[in-house]
Motif scaffolding. Structure first.
Motif, PDB file in Angstrom:
ATOM      1  N   LYS A 233      60.510   0.133 -10.182  1.00 43.64           N
ATOM      2  CA  LYS A 233      60.645   1.286 -11.081  1.00 43.64           C
ATOM      3  C   LYS A 233      61.577   2.343 -10.506  1.00 43.64           C
ATOM      4  O   LYS A 233      62.388   2.920 -11.221  1.00 43.64           O
ATOM      5  CB  LYS A 233      59.274   1.915 -11.366  1.00 43.64           C
ATOM      6  CG  LYS A 233      58.413   1.109 -12.292  1.00 43.64           C
ATOM      7  CD  LYS A 233      57.113   1.837 -12.556  1.00 43.64           C
ATOM      8  CE  LYS A 233      56.208   1.022 -13.453  1.00 43.64           C
ATOM      9  NZ  LYS A 233      54.945   1.704 -13.730  1.00 43.64           N
TER      10      LYS A 233
ATOM     11  N   ARG B 168      69.205   3.648 -10.653  1.00 38.48           N
ATOM     12  CA  ARG B 168      70.442   2.976 -11.068  1.00 38.48           C
ATOM     13  C   ARG B 168      70.980   3.493 -12.400  1.00 38.48           C
ATOM     14  O   ARG B 168      72.122   3.229 -12.738  1.00 38.48           O
ATOM     15  CB  ARG B 168      70.230   1.465 -11.142  1.00 38.48           C
ATOM     16  CG  ARG B 168      70.131   0.850  -9.742  1.00 38.48           C
ATOM     17  CD  ARG B 168      70.020  -0.629  -9.777  1.00 38.48           C
ATOM     18  NE  ARG B 168      71.305  -1.199 -10.204  1.00 38.48           N
ATOM     19  CZ  ARG B 168      71.477  -2.475 -10.472  1.00 38.48           C
ATOM     20  NH1 ARG B 168      70.465  -3.310 -10.381  1.00 38.48           N
ATOM     21  NH2 ARG B 168      72.651  -2.923 -10.836  1.00 38.48           N
TER      22      ARG B 168
ATOM     23  N   LYS C  63      65.201   0.914 -10.712  1.00 36.99           N
ATOM     24  CA  LYS C  63      65.694   0.911 -12.091  1.00 36.99           C
ATOM     25  C   LYS C  63      66.044   2.327 -12.551  1.00 36.99           C
ATOM     26  O   LYS C  63      67.080   2.541 -13.187  1.00 36.99           O
ATOM     27  CB  LYS C  63      64.645   0.299 -13.022  1.00 36.99           C
ATOM     28  CG  LYS C  63      65.097   0.185 -14.453  1.00 36.99           C
ATOM     29  CD  LYS C  63      64.053  -0.493 -15.321  1.00 36.99           C
ATOM     30  CE  LYS C  63      64.541  -0.572 -16.756  1.00 36.99           C
ATOM     31  NZ  LYS C  63      63.585  -1.238 -17.617  1.00 36.99           N
TER      32      LYS C  63
END
Length: 87
Positions: free
Chosen positions: A16, A22, A19
């Motif tokens: 998490k 990013r 992600k």
């Protein structure tokens, strides 16, 4: 501004955190991201990460630079991430 983000979080939250980070920065190494980011997006990133991590056991560290004008980046070994991997 230019930011280097380094994180050490419980394995349950690693995916998490990666992600989320990013969305704003480039992944360059395990648990390391970097890139140019606006003040507004930096605030968003910190807000999103603070909702994911457990502040009693996780750590997210930001190195903040006004620019990369007077810096260089040097790599030894293989390149692991990069600008082409940004979501």
């Amino acid at each position: 501004m230019f930011v280097i983000l380094v994180y050490d979080v419980n394995q349950k939250r690693v995916a998490k955190v990666l992600k989320t980070a990013r969305k704003y920065l480039y992944w360059v190494q395990n648990s390391v991201l970097e890139g140019e980011i606006t003040e507004a997006n930096f605030r968003r990133l910190k807000g999103e990460l603070s909702k994911i991590i457990n502040q009693d056991e996780d750590s997210v560290l930001f190195y903040i630079f006004g620019s990369m004008k007077y810096s260089t980046r040097e790599l030894l070994g293989i390149q692991k991430g990069g600008e082409t991997n940004m979501l």
